[in-house]
Design a protein around this motif. Structure first.
Motif, short mmCIF file in Angstrom:
data_model
loop_
_atom_site.label_atom_id
_atom_site.label_comp_id
_atom_site.label_asym_id
_atom_site.label_seq_id
_atom_site.Cartn_x
_atom_site.Cartn_y
_atom_site.Cartn_z
N PHE A 94 -6.57 -39.11 -45.20
CA PHE A 94 -6.41 -37.95 -46.10
C PHE A 94 -4.96 -37.47 -46.10
O PHE A 94 -4.39 -37.19 -47.15
N ALA A 95 -4.39 -37.37 -44.90
CA ALA A 95 -3.01 -36.90 -44.77
C ALA A 95 -2.05 -37.91 -45.40
O ALA A 95 -1.08 -37.53 -46.06
N GLN A 96 -2.32 -39.20 -45.21
CA GLN A 96 -1.47 -40.22 -45.81
C GLN A 96 -1.50 -40.13 -47.34
O GLN A 96 -0.45 -40.18 -47.99
N ALA A 97 -2.68 -39.98 -47.90
CA ALA A 97 -2.81 -39.88 -49.36
C ALA A 97 -2.12 -38.64 -49.90
O ALA A 97 -1.42 -38.69 -50.92
N ARG A 98 -2.29 -37.52 -49.20
CA ARG A 98 -1.63 -36.28 -49.61
C ARG A 98 -0.12 -36.45 -49.58
O ARG A 98 0.59 -36.09 -50.51
N TRP A 99 0.39 -37.02 -48.48
CA TRP A 99 1.83 -37.19 -48.33
C TRP A 99 2.38 -38.12 -49.42
O TRP A 99 3.41 -37.81 -50.03
N CYS A 100 1.71 -39.24 -49.66
CA CYS A 100 2.17 -40.19 -50.68
C CYS A 100 2.22 -39.53 -52.06
O CYS A 100 3.16 -39.72 -52.81
N GLY A 101 1.19 -38.74 -52.39
CA GLY A 101 1.17 -38.04 -53.67
C GLY A 101 2.33 -37.07 -53.80
O GLY A 101 3.01 -37.03 -54.83
N ALA A 102 2.58 -36.31 -52.76
CA ALA A 102 3.66 -35.33 -52.78
C ALA A 102 5.04 -35.99 -52.80
O ALA A 102 5.97 -35.48 -53.40
N ALA A 103 5.15 -37.16 -52.14
CA ALA A 103 6.44 -37.84 -52.04
C ALA A 103 6.68 -38.84 -53.17
O ALA A 103 7.77 -39.40 -53.28
N GLY A 104 5.68 -39.09 -54.00
CA GLY A 104 5.84 -40.05 -55.08
C GLY A 104 5.89 -41.49 -54.60
O GLY A 104 6.50 -42.35 -55.24
N ILE A 105 5.24 -41.77 -53.49
CA ILE A 105 5.22 -43.13 -52.93
C ILE A 105 4.17 -43.94 -53.68
O ILE A 105 2.99 -43.61 -53.66
N ASP A 106 4.62 -45.03 -54.32
CA ASP A 106 3.70 -45.79 -55.16
C ASP A 106 3.75 -47.29 -54.93
O ASP A 106 3.00 -48.04 -55.54
N ARG A 107 4.61 -47.75 -54.05
CA ARG A 107 4.73 -49.20 -53.82
C ARG A 107 4.37 -49.59 -52.39
O ARG A 107 4.01 -50.73 -52.15
N VAL A 108 4.50 -48.68 -51.46
CA VAL A 108 4.15 -48.92 -50.07
C VAL A 108 2.67 -48.61 -49.90
O VAL A 108 2.17 -47.63 -50.46
N ILE A 109 1.96 -49.44 -49.14
CA ILE A 109 0.55 -49.19 -48.83
C ILE A 109 0.50 -48.52 -47.46
O ILE A 109 0.99 -49.08 -46.47
N THR A 110 -0.07 -47.31 -47.41
CA THR A 110 -0.21 -46.64 -46.12
C THR A 110 -1.56 -46.97 -45.52
O THR A 110 -2.59 -46.97 -46.21
N LEU A 111 -1.55 -47.29 -44.23
CA LEU A 111 -2.75 -47.66 -43.50
C LEU A 111 -2.82 -46.84 -42.21
O LEU A 111 -1.81 -46.64 -41.55
N SER A 112 -4.03 -46.43 -41.86
CA SER A 112 -4.22 -45.55 -40.71
C SER A 112 -4.80 -46.29 -39.51
O SER A 112 -5.80 -47.00 -39.63
N ASP A 113 -4.19 -46.08 -38.36
CA ASP A 113 -4.62 -46.65 -37.08
C ASP A 113 -5.38 -45.60 -36.26
O ASP A 113 -5.50 -45.72 -35.05
N HIS A 114 -5.89 -44.55 -36.93
CA HIS A 114 -6.45 -43.41 -36.20
C HIS A 114 -7.76 -43.70 -35.47
O HIS A 114 -8.01 -43.10 -34.44
N LYS A 115 -8.58 -44.60 -35.99
CA LYS A 115 -9.92 -44.78 -35.39
C LYS A 115 -9.87 -45.35 -33.98
O LYS A 115 -10.42 -44.76 -33.06
N ALA A 116 -9.25 -46.49 -33.82
CA ALA A 116 -9.28 -47.16 -32.52
C ALA A 116 -7.91 -47.50 -31.96
O ALA A 116 -7.80 -48.09 -30.90
#
Length: 172
Positions: A94-116
């Motif tokens: 959720f935080a990654q998606a919010r940040w990307c939207g606010a920053a205009g990031i459209d080419r980098v894929i954000t992935l989360s390592d939060h679970k394990a």
């Protein structure tokens, strides 16, 4: 037993412990399972046939991580369709998606390592004291061999952007 590496990295001058092996160019890239969003997970095989620049940041909501992700996003277009740039952090999707939207990031894929934090452990970047992933860069060729590895010695420093991009370009 999971390997712990001490004396190899600091946060603002204070020693931190990295969990996992130290990888080097020539090693096979370890597989991983990361969250693309709340319901979708991805692994290394999801990017088969691509050159992968994996940019690891502790948290997108910090200055250096923000700048690092923006820098690679701006370089993505010139690298072409054979290259995928993945930014890995322990931030929630959720935080990654919010940040990307606010920053205009459209080419980098954000992935989360939060679970394990399995990526952090497999790539030797999990910071034991903070449960964050240490800033680092990995370039993986189309055959999933590491061709470039940069582990930062100080968490608050920038990676060598030019060397990372040059490593990708040698594979094109």
């Amino acid at each position: 037993m999971t390997q712990e590496r001490t004396g190899v990295a600091t946060f603002k001058g204070n020693p931190i412990t990295l969990v996992g092996p130290k990888l080097t160019a020539g090693d096979s890239a370890p597989d991983f399972v990361l969250s693309k969003n709340l319901l979708e997970e991805v692994s290394l095989s999801d990017y088969a046939g691509k050159i992968k620049l994996i940019s690891v940041v502790p948290s997108l909501d910090t200055g250096v991580c923000d700048a690092q992700t923006r820098r690679f996003n701006s370089k993505a277009a010139e690298l072409g369709d054979d290259v995928v740039i993945l930014t890995v952090s322990v931030d929630l999707p959720f935080a990654q998606a919010r940040w990307c939207g606010a920053a205009g990031i459209d080419r980098v894929i954000t992935l989360s390592d939060h679970k394990a934090v399995s990526f952090g452990q497999a790539y030797g970047v999990l910071i034991k004291e903070f449960r964050l992933d240490m800033r680092s860069i990995f370039v993986v060729d189309k055959n999933n061999t590491l061709t470039y590895v940069e582990y930062l010695g100080e968490m608050a420093e920038h990676p060598n952007y030019e060397d990372a991009i040059a490593a990708v370009k040698t594979l094109l």
